[in-house]
Write a protein that holds these residues in place. Structure first.
Motif, mmCIF file in Angstrom:
data_model
loop_
_atom_site.group_PDB
_atom_site.id
_atom_site.type_symbol
_atom_site.label_atom_id
_atom_site.label_comp_id
_atom_site.label_asym_id
_atom_site.label_seq_id
_atom_site.Cartn_x
_atom_site.Cartn_y
_atom_site.Cartn_z
ATOM 1 N N HIS A 78 72.746 30.696 92.735
ATOM 2 C CA HIS A 78 73.498 31.156 93.903
ATOM 3 C C HIS A 78 74.939 30.709 93.759
ATOM 4 O O HIS A 78 75.216 29.589 93.348
ATOM 5 C CB HIS A 78 72.907 30.573 95.194
ATOM 6 N N THR A 79 75.841 31.580 94.103
ATOM 7 C CA THR A 79 77.256 31.237 93.965
ATOM 8 C C THR A 79 77.938 31.048 95.312
ATOM 9 O O THR A 79 79.052 30.568 95.356
ATOM 10 C CB THR A 79 78.000 32.330 93.178
ATOM 11 N N ARG A 80 77.281 31.438 96.393
ATOM 12 C CA ARG A 80 77.899 31.298 97.708
ATOM 13 C C ARG A 80 77.220 30.169 98.467
ATOM 14 O O ARG A 80 76.027 30.210 98.732
ATOM 15 C CB ARG A 80 77.785 32.589 98.495
ATOM 16 N N PHE A 81 77.978 29.158 98.831
ATOM 17 C CA PHE A 81 77.476 28.020 99.590
ATOM 18 C C PHE A 81 78.456 27.705 100.708
ATOM 19 O O PHE A 81 79.676 27.798 100.515
ATOM 20 C CB PHE A 81 77.317 26.789 98.694
ATOM 21 N N HIS A 82 77.923 27.303 101.849
ATOM 22 C CA HIS A 82 78.775 26.918 102.977
ATOM 23 C C HIS A 82 79.565 25.668 102.606
ATOM 24 O O HIS A 82 79.013 24.701 102.112
ATOM 25 C CB HIS A 82 77.910 26.653 104.216
ATOM 26 N N GLY A 83 80.857 25.696 102.843
ATOM 27 C CA GLY A 83 81.694 24.538 102.573
ATOM 28 C C GLY A 83 82.227 24.445 101.165
ATOM 29 O O GLY A 83 82.948 23.511 100.842
ATOM 30 N N ARG A 84 81.887 25.383 100.335
ATOM 31 C CA ARG A 84 82.351 25.328 98.944
ATOM 32 C C ARG A 84 83.812 25.734 98.856
ATOM 33 O O ARG A 84 84.257 26.672 99.492
ATOM 34 C CB ARG A 84 81.522 26.282 98.081
ATOM 35 N N VAL A 85 84.567 24.990 98.069
ATOM 36 C CA VAL A 85 85.956 25.322 97.780
ATOM 37 C C VAL A 85 85.982 25.833 96.350
ATOM 38 O O VAL A 85 85.812 25.074 95.395
ATOM 39 C CB VAL A 85 86.869 24.080 97.947
ATOM 40 N N GLU A 86 86.168 27.127 96.220
ATOM 41 C CA GLU A 86 86.151 27.758 94.897
ATOM 42 C C GLU A 86 87.339 27.306 94.045
ATOM 43 O O GLU A 86 88.403 27.027 94.564
ATOM 44 C CB GLU A 86 86.187 29.284 95.045
ATOM 45 N N ASN A 87 87.122 27.253 92.758
ATOM 46 C CA ASN A 87 88.169 26.927 91.780
ATOM 47 C C ASN A 87 88.861 25.604 92.091
ATOM 48 O O ASN A 87 90.089 25.507 92.090
ATOM 49 C CB ASN A 87 89.203 28.057 91.687
ATOM 50 N N ALA A 88 88.068 24.598 92.389
ATOM 51 C CA ALA A 88 88.630 23.286 92.697
ATOM 52 C C ALA A 88 89.294 22.694 91.463
ATOM 53 O O ALA A 88 88.776 22.771 90.356
ATOM 54 C CB ALA A 88 87.530 22.352 93.197
ATOM 55 N N GLY A 103 84.716 19.384 91.488
ATOM 56 C CA GLY A 103 84.370 18.864 92.818
ATOM 57 C C GLY A 103 84.661 19.909 93.872
ATOM 58 O O GLY A 103 85.778 20.002 94.385
ATOM 59 N N GLU A 104 83.652 20.703 94.230
ATOM 60 C CA GLU A 104 83.847 21.832 95.142
ATOM 61 C C GLU A 104 83.359 21.564 96.557
ATOM 62 O O GLU A 104 83.556 22.386 97.444
ATOM 63 C CB GLU A 104 83.117 23.067 94.611
ATOM 64 N N PHE A 105 82.702 20.431 96.799
ATOM 65 C CA PHE A 105 82.137 20.136 98.109
ATOM 66 C C PHE A 105 82.662 18.798 98.614
ATOM 67 O O PHE A 105 82.658 17.808 97.892
ATOM 68 C CB PHE A 105 80.602 20.096 98.045
ATOM 69 N N ARG A 106 83.067 18.774 99.867
ATOM 70 C CA ARG A 106 83.615 17.572 100.468
ATOM 71 C C ARG A 106 82.486 16.771 101.111
ATOM 72 O O ARG A 106 81.630 17.325 101.797
ATOM 73 C CB ARG A 106 84.634 17.983 101.534
ATOM 74 N N SER A 107 82.485 15.471 100.895
ATOM 75 C CA SER A 107 81.499 14.593 101.533
ATOM 76 C C SER A 107 82.209 13.321 101.972
ATOM 77 O O SER A 107 83.211 12.924 101.372
ATOM 78 C CB SER A 107 80.344 14.267 100.577
ATOM 79 N N PRO A 108 81.691 12.662 103.017
ATOM 80 C CA PRO A 108 82.364 11.448 103.497
ATOM 81 C C PRO A 108 82.244 10.320 102.483
ATOM 82 O O PRO A 108 81.249 10.188 101.790
ATOM 83 C CB PRO A 108 81.639 11.117 104.796
ATOM 84 N N ARG A 114 85.563 12.503 99.721
ATOM 85 C CA ARG A 114 85.545 12.631 98.264
ATOM 86 C C ARG A 114 84.958 13.991 97.942
ATOM 87 O O ARG A 114 84.274 14.604 98.753
ATOM 88 C CB ARG A 114 84.739 11.501 97.624
ATOM 89 N N TRP A 115 85.230 14.458 96.740
ATOM 90 C CA TRP A 115 84.794 15.785 96.319
ATOM 91 C C TRP A 115 83.692 15.649 95.286
ATOM 92 O O TRP A 115 83.806 14.894 94.334
ATOM 93 C CB TRP A 115 85.976 16.568 95.759
ATOM 94 N N LEU A 116 82.579 16.387 95.520
ATOM 95 C CA LEU A 116 81.414 16.321 94.642
ATOM 96 C C LEU A 116 81.050 17.716 94.144
ATOM 97 O O LEU A 116 81.360 18.717 94.783
ATOM 98 C CB LEU A 116 80.219 15.726 95.384
ATOM 99 N N CYS A 117 80.351 17.741 93.031
ATOM 100 C CA CYS A 117 79.822 19.009 92.521
ATOM 101 C C CYS A 117 78.562 19.355 93.315
ATOM 102 O O CYS A 117 78.081 18.555 94.114
ATOM 103 C CB CYS A 117 79.532 18.905 91.027
ATOM 104 N N LEU A 118 78.001 20.518 93.071
ATOM 105 C CA LEU A 118 76.834 20.981 93.818
ATOM 106 C C LEU A 118 75.653 20.029 93.668
ATOM 107 O O LEU A 118 75.016 19.655 94.660
ATOM 108 C CB LEU A 118 76.444 22.402 93.368
ATOM 109 N N ASP A 119 75.342 19.606 92.436
ATOM 110 C CA ASP A 119 74.190 18.727 92.224
ATOM 111 C C ASP A 119 74.368 17.380 92.920
ATOM 112 O O ASP A 119 73.445 16.864 93.546
ATOM 113 C CB ASP A 119 73.947 18.529 90.725
#
Length: 196
Positions: free
Chosen positions: A9-19, A32-37, A50-55
């Motif tokens: 899947h390529t579409r995820f809520h909160g994803r920042v493409e081309n980070a 790092g396409e996803f923001r987490s505290p 901080r920015w994390l990858c999907l996994d």
């Protein structure tokens, strides 16, 4: 014949493409396409992120615990069925429009702000004198508008007394309540500063 892996899947809520930044986990080379505290459970303000990858964001979410660091009493307080509903809120209006805002007295030449409330606002006198709610009810009882003067008040009173008085209706007392309301309304208004 071996089956191919299904497409990810390529579409995820909160994803920042081309980070541009890489995942914050040490050794990870994914974007790092996803923001987490940064500190779990600290959401009382903008906080640090901080920015994390999907996994790695999935791992973070799997081990996330909202109640981490809370005492048993604090956990019980958060789990009450009505937690958060004690905050005071504005009462709902029953007239179809909200209460006019406190800034309704400001100049509004195009009526961009006041147009919504115009129908629910009481009409003011053209001479600028203030009418109380009792004065308004009395004027309505006598069938007068808010700009009526003392002469119109006397004429409306005389006309209604003639209409409702039993002596003018062959002794018919069925209009006594209307006569009493007329007399009360006139007595209130003739003592009002607006009609003096």
């Amino acid at each position: 014949m071996p089956t191919e892996n299904p497409p990810r899947h390529t579409r995820f809520h909160g994803r920042v493409e081309n980070a541009a930044a890489l995942c914050a986990e040490p050794g990870c080379r994914e974007p790092g396409e996803f923001r987490s505290p940064l500190e779990p459970g600290n959401f009382d303000g903008p906080g640090a992120w901080r920015w994390l990858c999907l996994d790695h964001v999935r791992e973070f979410n799997a081990r996330y615990n909202f109640f981490n660091g809370m005492s048993p009493d604090e956990i019980e307080e958060q789990q009450r069925p009505f937690a958060g509903w004690e905050r005071e809120t504005r009462a709902f209006s029953t007239v179809g429009a909200d209460r006019p805002p406190s800034w309704a007295e400001f100049a509004d030449p195009l009526e961009a702000i006041s147009a919504r409330f115009k129908r629910t606002m009481p009409q003011e006198r053209t001479d600028g004198q203030h009418l109380s709610s009792e004065d308004r009810r009395a004027l309505k009882e006598l069938g007068l508008n808010v700009n009526a003067d003392r002469k119109a008040l006397r004429m409306a009173y005389s006309e209604r007394v003639r209409r409702y008085h039993p002596d003018r209706n062959g002794g018919d007392r069925s209009h006594e309540v209307a006569l009493q309301r007329t007399i009360a309304a006139y007595s209130l208004l003739k003592g009002s500063t607006v009609f003096s």
